[in-house]
Design a protein around this motif. Structure first.
Motif, mmCIF file in Angstrom:
data_model
loop_
_atom_site.group_PDB
_atom_site.id
_atom_site.type_symbol
_atom_site.label_atom_id
_atom_site.label_comp_id
_atom_site.label_asym_id
_atom_site.label_seq_id
_atom_site.Cartn_x
_atom_site.Cartn_y
_atom_site.Cartn_z
ATOM 1 N N TRP A 1 -8.479 0.232 6.541
ATOM 2 C CA TRP A 1 -8.428 1.677 6.394
ATOM 3 C C TRP A 1 -7.841 2.325 7.646
ATOM 4 O O TRP A 1 -7.986 1.797 8.746
ATOM 5 C CB TRP A 1 -9.825 2.250 6.180
ATOM 6 C CG TRP A 1 -10.491 1.900 4.892
ATOM 7 C CD1 TRP A 1 -11.278 0.808 4.639
ATOM 8 C CD2 TRP A 1 -10.444 2.648 3.679
ATOM 9 N NE1 TRP A 1 -11.727 0.837 3.349
ATOM 10 C CE2 TRP A 1 -11.235 1.952 2.717
ATOM 11 C CE3 TRP A 1 -9.814 3.837 3.298
ATOM 12 C CZ2 TRP A 1 -11.409 2.407 1.423
ATOM 13 C CZ3 TRP A 1 -9.987 4.294 1.999
ATOM 14 C CH2 TRP A 1 -10.785 3.584 1.070
ATOM 15 N N GLU A 2 -7.235 3.486 7.463
ATOM 16 C CA GLU A 2 -6.803 4.310 8.580
ATOM 17 C C GLU A 2 -7.173 5.760 8.285
ATOM 18 O O GLU A 2 -7.058 6.207 7.145
ATOM 19 C CB GLU A 2 -5.292 4.195 8.833
ATOM 20 C CG GLU A 2 -4.868 2.812 9.320
ATOM 21 C CD GLU A 2 -3.380 2.714 9.638
ATOM 22 O OE1 GLU A 2 -2.675 3.756 9.528
ATOM 23 O OE2 GLU A 2 -2.925 1.611 9.981
ATOM 24 N N LEU A 3 -7.616 6.467 9.313
ATOM 25 C CA LEU A 3 -7.977 7.883 9.192
ATOM 26 C C LEU A 3 -7.321 8.641 10.336
ATOM 27 O O LEU A 3 -7.381 8.199 11.488
ATOM 28 C CB LEU A 3 -9.497 8.063 9.255
ATOM 29 C CG LEU A 3 -10.010 9.515 9.224
ATOM 30 C CD1 LEU A 3 -9.756 10.151 7.864
ATOM 31 C CD2 LEU A 3 -11.497 9.568 9.585
ATOM 32 N N THR B 1 -15.102 10.820 6.978
ATOM 33 C CA THR B 1 -14.644 9.620 6.269
ATOM 34 C C THR B 1 -15.282 9.530 4.893
ATOM 35 O O THR B 1 -14.595 9.260 3.893
ATOM 36 C CB THR B 1 -14.970 8.350 7.078
ATOM 37 O OG1 THR B 1 -14.320 8.428 8.357
ATOM 38 C CG2 THR B 1 -14.494 7.103 6.350
ATOM 39 N N LYS C 1 -13.284 9.695 1.372
ATOM 40 C CA LYS C 1 -13.366 8.585 0.412
ATOM 41 C C LYS C 1 -13.777 9.104 -0.967
ATOM 42 O O LYS C 1 -13.276 8.630 -1.991
ATOM 43 C CB LYS C 1 -14.346 7.527 0.899
ATOM 44 C CG LYS C 1 -13.783 6.601 1.963
ATOM 45 C CD LYS C 1 -14.718 5.435 2.251
ATOM 46 C CE LYS C 1 -14.082 4.454 3.229
ATOM 47 N NZ LYS C 1 -14.953 3.294 3.515
ATOM 48 N N ASN D 1 -5.678 5.993 15.194
ATOM 49 C CA ASN D 1 -6.475 5.724 13.998
ATOM 50 C C ASN D 1 -7.949 5.876 14.348
ATOM 51 O O ASN D 1 -8.499 5.082 15.120
ATOM 52 C CB ASN D 1 -6.180 4.312 13.499
ATOM 53 C CG ASN D 1 -7.069 3.904 12.333
ATOM 54 O OD1 ASN D 1 -7.658 4.759 11.662
ATOM 55 N ND2 ASN D 1 -7.169 2.605 12.087
ATOM 56 N N ARG E 1 -5.705 3.564 2.581
ATOM 57 C CA ARG E 1 -6.235 2.223 2.335
ATOM 58 C C ARG E 1 -5.055 1.267 2.175
ATOM 59 O O ARG E 1 -4.283 1.348 1.225
ATOM 60 C CB ARG E 1 -7.097 2.222 1.065
ATOM 61 C CG ARG E 1 -7.450 0.841 0.523
ATOM 62 C CD ARG E 1 -8.432 0.100 1.423
ATOM 63 N NE ARG E 1 -9.129 -0.940 0.670
ATOM 64 C CZ ARG E 1 -8.704 -2.204 0.548
ATOM 65 N NH1 ARG E 1 -7.557 -2.578 1.113
ATOM 66 N NH2 ARG E 1 -9.404 -3.067 -0.160
ATOM 67 N N TYR F 1 -10.473 5.835 12.160
ATOM 68 C CA TYR F 1 -11.384 5.254 11.159
ATOM 69 C C TYR F 1 -12.406 4.362 11.857
ATOM 70 O O TYR F 1 -12.066 3.547 12.716
ATOM 71 C CB TYR F 1 -10.610 4.428 10.131
ATOM 72 C CG TYR F 1 -11.488 3.892 9.023
ATOM 73 C CD1 TYR F 1 -11.771 4.674 7.908
ATOM 74 C CD2 TYR F 1 -12.070 2.624 9.100
ATOM 75 C CE1 TYR F 1 -12.597 4.207 6.894
ATOM 76 C CE2 TYR F 1 -12.891 2.150 8.092
ATOM 77 C CZ TYR F 1 -13.147 2.942 6.993
ATOM 78 O OH TYR F 1 -13.974 2.461 5.993
ATOM 79 N N LEU G 1 -6.567 9.939 4.873
ATOM 80 C CA LEU G 1 -7.232 8.633 4.746
ATOM 81 C C LEU G 1 -6.325 7.696 3.967
ATOM 82 O O LEU G 1 -5.847 8.044 2.889
ATOM 83 C CB LEU G 1 -8.570 8.784 4.015
ATOM 84 C CG LEU G 1 -9.378 7.495 3.805
ATOM 85 C CD1 LEU G 1 -9.918 6.964 5.133
ATOM 86 C CD2 LEU G 1 -10.531 7.740 2.823
ATOM 87 N N TYR H 1 -16.568 10.598 13.186
ATOM 88 C CA TYR H 1 -15.802 10.891 11.977
ATOM 89 C C TYR H 1 -16.456 10.317 10.718
ATOM 90 O O TYR H 1 -15.836 10.298 9.658
ATOM 91 C CB TYR H 1 -14.379 10.349 12.107
ATOM 92 C CG TYR H 1 -13.500 11.168 13.023
ATOM 93 C CD1 TYR H 1 -12.879 12.337 12.574
ATOM 94 C CD2 TYR H 1 -13.287 10.788 14.349
ATOM 95 C CE1 TYR H 1 -12.073 13.096 13.408
ATOM 96 C CE2 TYR H 1 -12.479 11.538 15.193
ATOM 97 C CZ TYR H 1 -11.883 12.692 14.726
ATOM 98 O OH TYR H 1 -11.079 13.449 15.557
#
Length: 362
Positions: free
Chosen positions: A309-311, A334, A338, A323, A301, A325, A299, A330
């Motif tokens: 954000w990217e996950l 997520t 976080k 990505n 930021r 996010y 994750l 998810y």
């Protein structure tokens, strides 16, 4: 012929190739040390930093090697705004003269202008025919970009050869002076580096290629030769590891933790997660960011240049091109990531990240 900043604040030019000179100075220090006391020495090499000028003895080492393009070489950065706005591509950012030594006329940059006559003659004898051939071919578009990639790889790996040779000199010195059995050697980079992945060179991003850092350790009697581990450690863990190995207490305010149990085969799995924060806002237009990775999920930021954000699911998407996010499936992951990120931000007293965690962004 690098310029060294000396301890008294003066500057000193030492003739020779930088990797050789650094090793020479390190051995001079080792020769002059008080042999009745333990020692710790950091041998800081510089050679593979931009602009990757090989030692004259190594120029052309990989000239007949054709390197395959990474699968993400023509990445379109879809769904990843921070990756899209960067300025570190081989196609656009890598300079023909400064980086690839394809100079017009007599123009040269600092490292080359410091060369003596013999060094310069070898430099010109190697690069000028390559430049002449390039001009004859008049490449454009993808053909030119791929030519730049091959040139970059050949120069970079030829430059790295001098590191290998001088690291070997360090190990030989320990052997010859009966120090090998009582000395820990850690070879570590300051970060990973892009070798064309995503079309890039340089580093900075939390994506795997630059986030993962090469590290090799020799510790006779503790680390089994040829052994490997996938356990996660951080650079802040190196100092506590050395202290524990030396039998010295680890100060309570140190943020790292010893990975000695990991490398000595005690079934220690290392850290559960890794924390990262890139602060700069300018170089190569990489947006500042911080994040957490547990090996399966990552994750990130981003802030300042890009807010968001990217996950990544590293098991399904090892190349980090998708990505996920904001995707409903998810959501629980997520939330968990976080929470883990917030805990690490607090643990490492990262005040800037703590304030950004409070700011909601899409």
């Amino acid at each position: 012929n690098p310029v060294f900043l000396m301890m008294d604040g003066s500057r000193k030019t030492i003739e020779g190739y930088v990797s050789n000179v650094v090793e020479d100075v390190a051995e001079q220090w080792l020769d002059a040390r008080d042999t009745s006391k333990p020692f710790c020495i950091v041998i800081g090499h510089k050679a593979t930093h931009r602009t990757w000028i090989p030692d004259t003895t190594d120029m052309g080492m990989f000239e007949n090697v054709s390197f395959p393009l990474p699968k993400t070489f023509y990445d379109n950065y879809a769904g990843r705004e921070a990756a899209r706005v960067q300025d570190m591509t081989i196609k656009k950012t890598m300079l023909m003269d400064y980086d690839l030594k394809m100079y017009e006329g007599q123009q040269r940059h600092g490292s080359i202008t410091r060369m003596n006559a013999a060094q310069r003659a070898k430099f010109d004898a190697y690069y000028e025919p390559i430049h002449a051939d390039l001009k004859r071919r008049a490449l454009q578009g993808n053909a030119l970009t791929e030519w730049k990639y091959q040139r970059y790889m050949r120069d970079y790996l030829s430059t790295a050869a001098s590191l290998d040779r001088n690291i070997n000199r360090t190990l030989d010195y320990l052997d010859k002076n009966n120090l090998a059995q009582n000395t820990i050697v850690i070879y570590v980079s300051d970060q990973g580096f892009y070798m064309g992945e995503h079309g890039w060179f340089d580093k900075r991003f939390m994506y795997e290629e630059s986030f993962r850092t090469p590290m090799v350790m020799r510790y006779p009697g503790k680390v089994k030769q040829g052994s490997q581990t996938d356990a996660m450690v951080m650079n802040v863990d190196i100092a506590p590891t050395i202290l524990q190995a030396a039998g010295v207490g680890i100060p309570a305010d140190m943020q790292g933790q010893s990975f000695l149990p990991v490398v000595s085969g005690k079934k220690d799995k290392g850290r559960k997660a890794l924390y990262y924060h890139y602060y700069e806002n300018g170089e190569h237009s990489v947006s500042p960011h911080f994040g957490v990775s547990n090996g399966r999920y990552k994750l990130i930021r981003f802030y300042k240049r890009v807010e968001g954000w990217e996950l990544y699911d590293l098991k399904k998407d090892a190349a980090e091109t998708s990505n996920v996010y904001g995707q409903k499936k998810y959501a629980k992951i997520t939330a968990r990531m976080k929470k883990e990120l917030a805990e690490l931000v607090e643990k490492y007293e990262d005040e800037e990240a703590a304030q950004l965690m409070k700011k909601e962004v899409p």
